[in-house]
Design a protein around this motif. Structure first.
Motif, PDB file in Angstrom:
ATOM      1  N   CYS A  86       0.860  -1.297  -0.009  1.00 35.13           N
ATOM      2  CA  CYS A  86      -0.139   0.088  -0.121  1.00 35.13           C
ATOM      3  C   CYS A  86       0.820   1.230  -0.178  1.00 35.13           C
ATOM      4  CB  CYS A  86      -0.676   0.079   1.368  1.00 35.13           C
ATOM      5  SG  CYS A  86      -1.965  -1.129   1.215  1.00 35.13           S
ATOM      6  N   PRO A  87       0.307   2.408  -0.094  1.00 35.33           N
ATOM      7  CA  PRO A  87       1.157   3.529   0.081  1.00 35.33           C
ATOM      8  C   PRO A  87       2.176   3.747   1.310  1.00 35.33           C
ATOM      9  CG  PRO A  87      -0.951   4.149  -0.470  1.00 35.33           C
ATOM     10  CD  PRO A  87      -1.200   2.540   0.020  1.00 35.33           C
ATOM     11  N   PRO A  88       3.149   4.268   1.094  1.00 35.19           N
ATOM     12  CA  PRO A  88       4.266   4.360   2.225  1.00 35.19           C
ATOM     13  C   PRO A  88       3.553   4.802   3.533  1.00 35.19           C
ATOM     14  CG  PRO A  88       5.027   5.170   0.288  1.00 35.19           C
ATOM     15  CD  PRO A  88       3.837   4.847   0.097  1.00 35.19           C
ATOM     16  N   ALA A  89       2.700   5.708   3.554  1.00 36.82           N
ATOM     17  CA  ALA A  89       1.939   6.043   4.941  1.00 36.82           C
ATOM     18  C   ALA A  89       1.353   4.856   5.606  1.00 36.82           C
ATOM     19  CB  ALA A  89       1.190   7.401   4.675  1.00 36.82           C
ATOM     20  N   LEU A  90       0.587   4.296   5.168  1.00 38.38           N
ATOM     21  CA  LEU A  90      -0.088   3.192   5.404  1.00 38.38           C
ATOM     22  C   LEU A  90       0.748   1.847   5.750  1.00 38.38           C
ATOM     23  CD1 LEU A  90      -3.475   2.952   3.176  1.00 38.38           C
ATOM     24  CD2 LEU A  90      -3.394   3.672   5.673  1.00 38.38           C
ATOM     25  N   MET A  91       1.670   1.736   4.983  1.00 38.63           N
ATOM     26  CA  MET A  91       2.561   0.587   5.448  1.00 38.63           C
ATOM     27  C   MET A  91       3.259   1.202   6.920  1.00 38.63           C
ATOM     28  SD  MET A  91       1.992  -1.604   3.223  1.00 38.63           S
ATOM     29  CE  MET A  91       3.345  -2.656   3.908  1.00 38.63           C
ATOM     30  N   GLU A  92       3.898   2.219   6.946  1.00 38.72           N
ATOM     31  CA  GLU A  92       4.394   2.556   8.011  1.00 38.72           C
ATOM     32  C   GLU A  92       3.428   2.639   9.299  1.00 38.72           C
ATOM     33  OE1 GLU A  92       5.386   5.100  11.379  1.00 38.72           O
ATOM     34  OE2 GLU A  92       3.817   5.723  10.215  1.00 38.72           O
ATOM     35  N   GLN A  93       2.089   2.869   9.056  1.00 39.67           N
ATOM     36  CA  GLN A  93       1.196   2.798  10.190  1.00 39.67           C
ATOM     37  C   GLN A  93       0.759   1.259  10.391  1.00 39.67           C
ATOM     38  OE1 GLN A  93      -2.490   5.499  10.310  1.00 39.67           O
ATOM     39  NE2 GLN A  93      -3.513   3.605   9.615  1.00 39.67           N
ATOM     40  N   GLU A  94       1.047   0.671   9.514  1.00 43.51           N
ATOM     41  CA  GLU A  94       0.651  -0.864   9.686  1.00 43.51           C
ATOM     42  C   GLU A  94       1.467  -1.496  10.660  1.00 43.51           C
ATOM     43  OE1 GLU A  94      -1.377  -3.490   7.000  1.00 43.51           O
ATOM     44  OE2 GLU A  94       0.601  -4.375   6.790  1.00 43.51           O
ATOM     45  N   ASP A  95       2.984  -1.187  10.346  1.00 40.46           N
ATOM     46  CA  ASP A  95       4.025  -1.573  10.837  1.00 40.46           C
ATOM     47  C   ASP A  95       3.907  -1.081  12.561  1.00 40.46           C
ATOM     48  OD1 ASP A  95       5.122  -2.703   8.840  1.00 40.46           O
ATOM     49  OD2 ASP A  95       6.770  -0.947   8.685  1.00 40.46           O
ATOM     50  N   ARG A  96       3.442   0.201  12.847  1.00 40.91           N
ATOM     51  CA  ARG A  96       3.215   0.557  14.312  1.00 40.91           C
ATOM     52  C   ARG A  96       2.025  -0.247  14.858  1.00 40.91           C
ATOM     53  NH1 ARG A  96       1.502   5.348  14.784  1.00 40.91           N
ATOM     54  NH2 ARG A  96       0.905   5.867  12.811  1.00 40.91           N
ATOM     55  N   PHE A  97       0.960  -0.351  14.056  1.00 40.79           N
ATOM     56  CA  PHE A  97      -0.405  -1.126  14.631  1.00 40.79           C
ATOM     57  C   PHE A  97       0.028  -2.472  14.975  1.00 40.79           C
ATOM     58  CE2 PHE A  97      -3.826  -3.915  14.099  1.00 40.79           C
ATOM     59  CZ  PHE A  97      -4.939  -3.075  14.354  1.00 40.79           C
ATOM     60  N   LEU A  98       0.719  -3.336  14.035  1.00 43.20           N
ATOM     61  CA  LEU A  98       0.918  -4.614  14.551  1.00 43.20           C
ATOM     62  C   LEU A  98       2.053  -4.574  15.595  1.00 43.20           C
ATOM     63  CD1 LEU A  98       1.444  -5.978  10.950  1.00 43.20           C
ATOM     64  CD2 LEU A  98      -0.648  -6.637  12.516  1.00 43.20           C
ATOM     65  N   ALA A  99       3.018  -3.952  15.722  1.00 43.03           N
ATOM     66  CA  ALA A  99       4.044  -3.996  16.957  1.00 43.03           C
ATOM     67  C   ALA A  99       3.291  -3.580  18.166  1.00 43.03           C
ATOM     68  CB  ALA A  99       5.267  -2.874  16.529  1.00 43.03           C
ATOM     69  N   ALA A 100       2.401  -2.729  17.959  1.00 42.73           N
ATOM     70  CA  ALA A 100       1.697  -2.273  19.333  1.00 42.73           C
ATOM     71  C   ALA A 100       0.619  -3.479  19.766  1.00 42.73           C
ATOM     72  CB  ALA A 100       0.789  -0.958  18.933  1.00 42.73           C
ATOM     73  N   LEU A 101      -0.192  -4.062  18.685  1.00 46.02           N
ATOM     74  CA  LEU A 101      -1.140  -4.922  19.236  1.00 46.02           C
ATOM     75  C   LEU A 101      -0.213  -6.091  19.734  1.00 46.02           C
ATOM     76  CD1 LEU A 101      -3.935  -5.957  18.981  1.00 46.02           C
ATOM     77  CD2 LEU A 101      -3.531  -6.769  16.671  1.00 46.02           C
ATOM     78  N   LYS A 102       0.829  -6.750  19.492  1.00 49.12           N
ATOM     79  CA  LYS A 102       1.713  -7.828  19.981  1.00 49.12           C
ATOM     80  C   LYS A 102       1.904  -7.520  21.546  1.00 49.12           C
ATOM     81  CE  LYS A 102       3.815  -9.232  15.733  1.00 49.12           C
ATOM     82  NZ  LYS A 102       4.782  -9.274  14.940  1.00 49.12           N
ATOM     83  N   ARG A 103       1.805  -5.832  21.844  1.00 45.79           N
ATOM     84  CA  ARG A 103       2.078  -5.729  23.332  1.00 45.79           C
ATOM     85  C   ARG A 103       0.834  -5.606  24.050  1.00 45.79           C
ATOM     86  NH1 ARG A 103       4.769  -1.359  21.034  1.00 45.79           N
ATOM     87  NH2 ARG A 103       4.025  -0.078  22.715  1.00 45.79           N
ATOM     88  N   ALA A 104      -0.381  -5.854  23.464  1.00 47.79           N
ATOM     89  CA  ALA A 104      -1.406  -5.518  24.122  1.00 47.79           C
ATOM     90  C   ALA A 104      -1.541  -6.431  25.276  1.00 47.79           C
ATOM     91  CB  ALA A 104      -2.806  -5.965  23.294  1.00 47.79           C
TER      92      ALA A 104
END
Length: 119
Positions: free
Chosen positions: A72-90
């Motif tokens: 996807c566009p770079p901004a969404l890919m960067e956001q996705e990386d942050r999303f998945l990293a944060a979700l793993k720490r829930a």
């Protein structure tokens, strides 16, 4: 630790408005759903994901997540990386005035968002 509501309040679909205090890309599809069959799924901003979770004494433990792999566009890919990293720490959650908050073990807010109405 913030007050955690009963397990039923975790079940539902939640739109992500903030990831670790940062707003998401406008009209972002980022959302997650905790189902009562102990599965978690959603859209990490670009790709869909699915996995499992366990609850024990008000603590969320996520299993491995499977994701699709489209670009996807770079901004969404960067956001996705942050999303998945944060979700793993829930670790724990609360709901308040229609909003869901997910926190890490140090009580740092990972996600904040309202109920997800989309498909």
């Amino acid at each position: 630790m913030s007050e955690t509501k009963d397990d039923a309040s975790l079940v539902g679909s939640w739109h992500v408005d903030y990831i670790e205090g940062r707003g998401v890309v406008d009209y972002s599809p980022a959302h997650y759903q905790f189902a009562d069959d102990m599965t978690v799924s959603g859209n990490a901003s670009c790709n869909r994901f699915t996995g499992s979770y366990q609850l024990e004494n008000g603590v969320i433990r996520l299993g491995e997540l499977a994701t699709t792999r489209k670009m996807c566009p770079p901004a969404l890919m960067e956001q996705e990386d942050r999303f998945l990293a944060a979700l793993k720490r829930a670790h724990h959650w609360k709901t308040d005035n229609g909003l869901m908050y997910l926190y890490d073990a140090d009580d740092v807010e990972l996600f904040r968002g309202a109920a997800w109405e989309g498909k």
